[in-house]
Design an enzyme around this catalytic site. Structure first.
Site, PDB file in Angstrom:
ATOM      1  N   THR A 137       0.835  -1.213   0.000  1.00  0.00           N
ATOM      2  CA  THR A 137       0.000   0.000   0.000  1.00  0.00           C
ATOM      3  C   THR A 137       0.865   1.256   0.000  1.00  0.00           C
ATOM      4  O   THR A 137       1.991   1.251   0.502  1.00  0.00           O
ATOM      5  CB  THR A 137      -0.864   0.137   1.279  1.00  0.00           C
ATOM      6  N   ASP A 138       0.314   2.327  -0.538  1.00  0.00           N
ATOM      7  CA  ASP A 138       0.882   3.628  -0.219  1.00  0.00           C
ATOM      8  C   ASP A 138       0.595   3.855   1.269  1.00  0.00           C
ATOM      9  O   ASP A 138      -0.216   3.147   1.878  1.00  0.00           O
ATOM     10  CB  ASP A 138       0.241   4.714  -1.092  1.00  0.00           C
TER      11      ASP A 138
END
Ligand SMILES: *[C@@H]1O[C@H](CO)[C@@H](O)[C@H](O)[C@H]1NC(C)=O
Ligand SMILES: *[C@@H]1O[C@H](CO)[C@@H](O)[C@H](O)[C@H]1NC(C)=O
Ligand SMILES: *[C@@H]1O[C@H](CO)[C@@H](O)[C@H](O)[C@H]1NC(C)=O
Ligand SMILES: *[C@@H]1O[C@H](CO)[C@@H](O)[C@H](O)[C@H]1NC(C)=O
Ligand SMILES: *[C@@H]1O[C@H](CO)[C@@H](O)[C@H](O)[C@H]1NC(C)=O
Ligand SMILES: *[C@@H]1O[C@H](CO)[C@@H](O)[C@H](O)[C@H]1NC(C)=O
Ligand SMILES: *[C@@H]1O[C@H](CO)[C@@H](O)[C@H](O)[C@H]1NC(C)=O
Ligand SMILES: *[C@@H]1O[C@H](CO)[C@@H](O)[C@H](O)[C@H]1NC(C)=O
Ligand SMILES: *[C@@H]1O[C@H](CO)[C@@H](O)[C@H](O)[C@H]1NC(C)=O
Ligand SMILES: *[C@@H]1O[C@H](CO)[C@@H](O)[C@H](O)[C@H]1NC(C)=O
Length: 765
Positions: free
Chosen positions: A285-286
């Site tokens: 994920t960011d």
């Protein structure tokens, strides 16, 4: 239609609650569409070069407890300087992982270099350079014990002219971006460091990129509503090249796609990435981009950063109660550990994050990340992204015998650079010192910075000439005997906000003030994205203009090499500069939430593939400087276009072929080759970027489908050749769900830019 699956996508709701509170979703009429459900999540199979790594990973996974497996899927708080950390499992001699920013150099530590930014590499149009820069950058990350580099960026692709992060990516064209990301992935990973190509996908604006609360009401992230053909032909294209190059991780983004958060969108993760492109690595994920719990796991997410409030022990509970398959957890962990083996990080890798201070000025070991071998590439990567767009009266190269005058805030070094490494996160539109990188997580930590003014002083020392300067006034006095007046301005951009405009009045007035007093005014713009120049480009006293982009720490030396003719400018614009901002139409500004859609901001990509030059061509708008444009100190002539169909030109395309990383391997079959002759018809040696554009039947007027940068000695002629493969010449068929060659006449154009194309031809398939 608003299906049940769409609701799951929207709320992240297969089981765990979303981070976003309950919202009023009665109004499905507001939704452009939803994202099709693609389940289950495909397991990594260990295809191609991954076979051995997968075997080793599976053997290790077999020894892990459930808790150990779960721990590999999410970060823990970092006590090193790493942006994210996966904890060690000492019982099986797994030392943990360090992942760190970013695409333009390692950020937040000392003894590393500040490399040229993505946009600068894009403007270089040089595959070899992209590769070499990546090799050396990767080696620096390796010496600091960083397992995964949080980059490179191919999304944003520059859809929105004011996009705050466009400068982190290479260009506004998928083909150019794809070619350069391919080299970057291979370069970094050849040094034993992984990349996480980002931000997947449709991350085209900063405005509303994250959910937020306004007037007590929860507002979701903006939804990038992209049709299937556009996503394939534009936004997925460079990710496909990155996967084909072996990108070991892909970072999912903050936005929603078709109203489903990017890190829990089963169509983009399970469907496009893991099925169609055959991706073998892991999805990370960011930072803070996880919004759904088990929903995100089932949709294909493999690792959460910096920590997960939703997974943890819930993953094992969900397996026990049947909401998630045990095989999904094993697949996540296998993908993560296979990557570690694939890069040989199990042998001979430094301690994660060694020598990176946990915070500014905290105690740490001095670990030298740089090496003297890098110097040539560091400087070349700074030089080649400069684009000369105007040069009259032989203003450049400079041959001063007496005096040059230097003006503008952008000529000078910042007052301070400290180990908080955040000084570049100030507000747009300008940075009040020389701009060599943009702001946010894509900023870097240069070992030093040679500002233009310092390098010009050094040149005067060598030449025994003189320099006068005033880098604080907006209306400086000019010595009338100056042989040249150099004016430095910039155009800032940073992660977290889109740019307030493509010009700023302070800088434009500064330029016209100097030009009013000096008949040889040379303007240098350090631009973190598109910068309009119409206020002064036609001013009779503005004799030369360089769009200098973001060169990194060698900025001043690179510029002076160009100004004084030791280097011949060879950069070409990786985007279109309009005459006026309104020419970008609806793609000038980011999409803003509107009543009554306020709770769920929508960005409808109704323009399809028509962004940047594709849009200007379609609407017959004459740009100020077109995509691919750039001047040199010499001239190039084109002749001898030759188009050859290759063997296997037929539409033979086994859709059932075993998917390799990057997709159906037959996409890379060569269909047509094109050659041409380029002569350096001027008096100095120089590099030309020969560009090939193709008009596919029923497609945009022309699209970049080949480029070759060649160094040509004065008077010499070289042959350039372009290989066109099946994907290059195909259109994505939504109906057939595959790339298809078109029957009909293809137009071929070869030349100096997207609008200066002396050679034309055609062929029929
Ligand atoms: C939710 O939608 C209903 C039906 O359209 C509307 O009456 C109500 O005001 C909405 N509530 C909020 C909080 O927007
Ligand atoms: C988004 O919706 C469009 C229109 O229905 C569809 O063509 C496309 O495949 C969808 N893409 C994703 C990723 O959901
Ligand atoms: C898993 O992570 C938690 C939280 O960091 C930690 O307390 C626990 O010891 C770890 N478990 C194992 C088996 O490593
Ligand atoms: C491309 O970059 C490489 C590596 O920096 C450099 O050696 C080469 O001269 C460049 N090519 C051209 C044509 O400028
Ligand atoms: C499980 O999920 C809930 C939210 O649904 C969260 O509050 C809890 O902290 C999670 N447990 C772990 C161990 O992460
Ligand atoms: C299964 O476990 C998950 C994670 O704790 C929980 O959120 C979910 O509600 C459970 N589902 C059922 C059907 O028990
Ligand atoms: C930049 O800094 C100089 C010196 O501190 C100051 O005089 C000038 O007003 C500043 N310019 C802008 C645009 O902030
Ligand atoms: C150009 O510069 C000269 C000084 O060299 C000045 O006299 C003249 O007015 C300038 N021209 C314009 C159009 O500003
Ligand atoms: C520019 O100004 C200088 C000094 O005032 C003068 O010598 C020169 O001829 C001018 N050049 C042009 C092109 O007008
Ligand atoms: C492909 O073309 C080359 C050169 O024309 C020829 O020698 C070769 O036999 C051809 N191969 C096939 C499979 O047709």
């Amino acid at each position: 239609m608003h299906s049940i699956i769409g609701l799951f996508g929207l709320l992240g709701g297969l089981s765990l609650c979303s981070a976003a509170p309950a919202q009023n979703i009665t109004s499905d009429v507001y939704f452009y569409g939803d994202s099709p459900a693609v389940y289950p999540s495909p397991e990594g199979t260990g295809t191609g070069s991954w076979a051995t790594a997968y075997e080793k990973a599976k053997a290790l996974v077999a020894q892990l407890t459930d808790e150990e497996k779960v721990n590999l899927t999410a970060g823990v708080s970092s006590t090193t300087g790493c942006s994210g950390v996966i904890a060690a499992i000492p019982r099986v001699n797994f030392p943990g992982l360090c992942v760190s920013d970013a695409s333009n150099g390692l950020r937040g530590t000392d003894y590393v270099n500040g490399w040229s930014s993505g946009i600068h590499v894009g403007a270089s149009w040089n595959r070899t350079l992209a590769h070499q820069r990546a090799v050396y950058m990767g080696q620096e990350f390796h010496r600091k014990g960083v397992n995964l580099l949080l980059g490179p960026v191919v999304g944003p692709l520059g859809r929105v002219a004011e996009g705050g992060r466009n400068w982190e990516g290479f260009s506004n064209d998928p083909y150019l971006t794809g070619a350069l990301v391919y080299e970057t992935v291979q370069g970094v990973q050849s040094s034993g460091v992984g990349v996480s190509t980002k931000h997947y996908i449709g991350n085209e604006q900063e405005t509303n990129r994250n959910p937020g609360v306004e007037d007590g009401v929860e507002i979701a992230s903006v939804s990038s509503n992209i049709d299937d053909q556009t996503i394939h032909e534009l936004y997925l294209w460079p990710f496909q090249d990155a996967v084909r190059a072996g990108s070991v991780a892909i970072m999912c983004s903050y936005e929603r796609i078709n109203n489903s958060y990017a890190c829990q969108n089963s169509k983009t993760l399970n469907g496009l990435l893991k099925t169609e492109l055959g991706f073998q690595g892991y999805v990370i994920t960011d930072w803070g981009a996880q919004h759904g719990g088990i929903a995100s796991a089932n949709a294909g997410l493999d690792m959460v950063m910096p920590e997960s409030t939703l997974w943890g022990a819930n993953l094992t509970t969900a397996i026990a109660n049947g909401t998630m398959e045990a095989s999904r957890l094993d697949d996540m962990v296998t993908r993560i550990l296979a990557t570690w083996y694939q890069l040989n990080q199990d042998t001979d890798f430094p301690a994660p994050g060694v020598g990176m201070p946990a915070s500014a000025y905290s105690e740490h070991q001095a670990v030298i990340g740089t090496s003297s071998d890098e110097k040539g590439t560091l400087l070349d990567s700074a030089i080649e992204g400069h684009v000369l767009v105007k040069n009259t009266n032989n203003a450049l190269p400079l041959q001063p015998s007496r005096l040059v005058s230097v003006f503008g805030y952008d000529a000078k070094i910042p007052d301070a650079f400290d180990l908080t490494f955040t000084f570049l996160s100030s507000s747009p539109p300008i940075q009040n010192s020389t701009l060599y990188v943009g702001g946010g997580s894509g900023a870097n930590s240069p070992a030093y910075v040679i500002a233009p003014l310092n390098a010009i002083q050094q040149q005067a020392y060598q030449d025994s000439t003189a320099v006068l300067w005033d880098v604080s006034s907006q209306d400086p006095d000019v010595d009338p005997t100056s042989e040249a007046c150099l004016v430095f301005i910039n155009s800032f951009a940073t992660e977290g906000s889109d740019r307030p405009g493509l010009t700023d009045e302070y800088s434009d007035t500064l330029v016209t003030n100097v030009a009013g007093k000096c008949n040889n005014t040379i303007v240098v713009v350090h631009n973190a994205g598109i910068r309009l120049v119409s206020d002064w480009i036609d001013h009779a006293n503005v004799t030369a203009v360089i769009l200098a982009h973001l060169p990194g720490q060698d900025t001043g030396h690179a510029l002076v090499d160009i100004l004084y003719g030791r280097a011949n400018p060879s950069g070409r614009l990786p985007y279109t500069i309009a005459k006026q901002a309104s020419d970008y139409g609806t793609l000038l500004h980011p999409s803003e939430p509107q009543t009554p859609y306020g709770l769920f901001p929508q960005s409808d990509y109704t323009e399809g593939v028509y962004i940047d030059y594709r849009a200007f061509d379609k609407q017959s708008i004459t740009p100020q400087f077109e995509f691919g444009f750039g001047l040199s100190y010499t001239t190039f002539d084109y002749s001898g276009l030759n188009i050859q169909k290759s063997n296997g030109t037929t539409s033979e395309y086994p859709p059932s072929a075993t998917i390799q990383e990057g997709g159906n391997p037959h996409l890379w079959d060569e269909i047509v080759t094109v050659t041409a002759e380029v002569q350096n018809s001027g008096s100095v040696d120089g590099a030309e970027v020969a560009q090939l554009y193709v008009g596919i039947p029923n497609g945009p007027i022309r699209q970049l489908r080949g480029f070759e940068k060649v160094l040509i000695a004065s008077g010499q002629t070289v042959q350039v050749s372009f290989s066109l493969n099946r994907r290059d010449l195909s259109t994505w068929s939504v109906e057939a769900q595959q790339w298809q060659l078109q029957s009909g006449t293809y137009q071929v154009y070869v030349g100096r830019s997207s609008r200066d194309l002396p050679l034309t031809g055609e062929f029929t398939l």
